[in-house]
Design a protein around this motif. Sequence first.
Motif, short mmCIF file in Angstrom:
data_model
loop_
_atom_site.label_atom_id
_atom_site.label_comp_id
_atom_site.label_asym_id
_atom_site.label_seq_id
_atom_site.Cartn_x
_atom_site.Cartn_y
_atom_site.Cartn_z
N ASP A 132 0.50 -1.36 0.25
CA ASP A 132 0.12 0.12 -0.22
C ASP A 132 0.51 1.19 -0.21
O ASP A 132 0.14 2.32 -0.39
N VAL A 133 2.18 1.56 1.02
CA VAL A 133 2.71 2.15 0.52
C VAL A 133 3.45 2.43 -0.14
O VAL A 133 3.76 3.49 -1.05
N ILE A 134 4.39 1.23 -0.01
CA ILE A 134 5.98 1.21 -1.52
C ILE A 134 5.56 1.43 -3.18
O ILE A 134 5.86 2.00 -4.19
N VAL A 135 4.25 0.72 -3.43
CA VAL A 135 4.13 0.56 -4.22
C VAL A 135 2.76 1.38 -4.89
O VAL A 135 3.17 2.21 -6.50
N HIS A 136 1.52 0.99 -4.27
CA HIS A 136 0.64 1.80 -4.41
C HIS A 136 0.54 3.70 -4.02
O HIS A 136 -0.15 3.89 -4.10
N LYS A 137 1.58 3.94 -3.06
CA LYS A 137 1.86 5.29 -2.57
C LYS A 137 0.60 5.58 -2.20
O LYS A 137 -0.24 6.78 -2.11
N ARG A 138 -0.92 4.78 -0.95
CA ARG A 138 -1.80 5.50 -0.22
C ARG A 138 -1.16 6.63 0.36
O ARG A 138 -2.13 7.76 0.81
N VAL A 139 -0.25 6.23 1.09
CA VAL A 139 0.95 7.62 1.38
C VAL A 139 2.38 7.87 0.92
O VAL A 139 2.48 7.22 0.68
#
Length: 156
Positions: A97-104
């Motif tokens: 969620d963070v590294i690949v999809h950049k939700r943060v």
Amino acid sequence: MHHLAGPLLFLATVALMEGFAYGAHRWLMHGPGWFLHESHHRPRTGMFEANDLYAAIFAVPSIALFWWGIGLGHGASYAWIGGGIAAYGAIYFIFHDVIVHKRVSHHYVARSAYMKRLVQGHRLHHAVESKEGTVSFGFLYAPPAAKLKARLKAEQ
Ligand SMILES: [Zn+2]
Ligand SMILES: [Zn+2]
């Protein structure tokens, strides 16, 4: 319990969870559970997607193991296993969620061969936004990109 048994249970659980997550992603989420996972293969419209429900579902056994082991006093081993499941969830969230999809938002760029391969593997999973015909279902292990691309081609 031997003083190393707990940490070993914890690490073994994290490793086994990758196998479990692979199976769940390939045969449940891209199978009968597609109605929830489909939201993850469409552009997100708000903060959340129906697919996030899976994170809540997979947290249940972890919480239950802590409750059984410590809450009800059946032994710390259960809590170490519950902790392994929770740790895998945290690693999954940071990678997926963070590294690949950049939700943060962040400025991290994968540099190591392992991280590059992992990120590329999941991007190739999203190359096909359908229930069938996609590749790379794992999160902590991905086959080489060339292999995945060849498999994607063969699926068309
Ligand atoms: Zn998927
Ligand atoms: Zn994804």
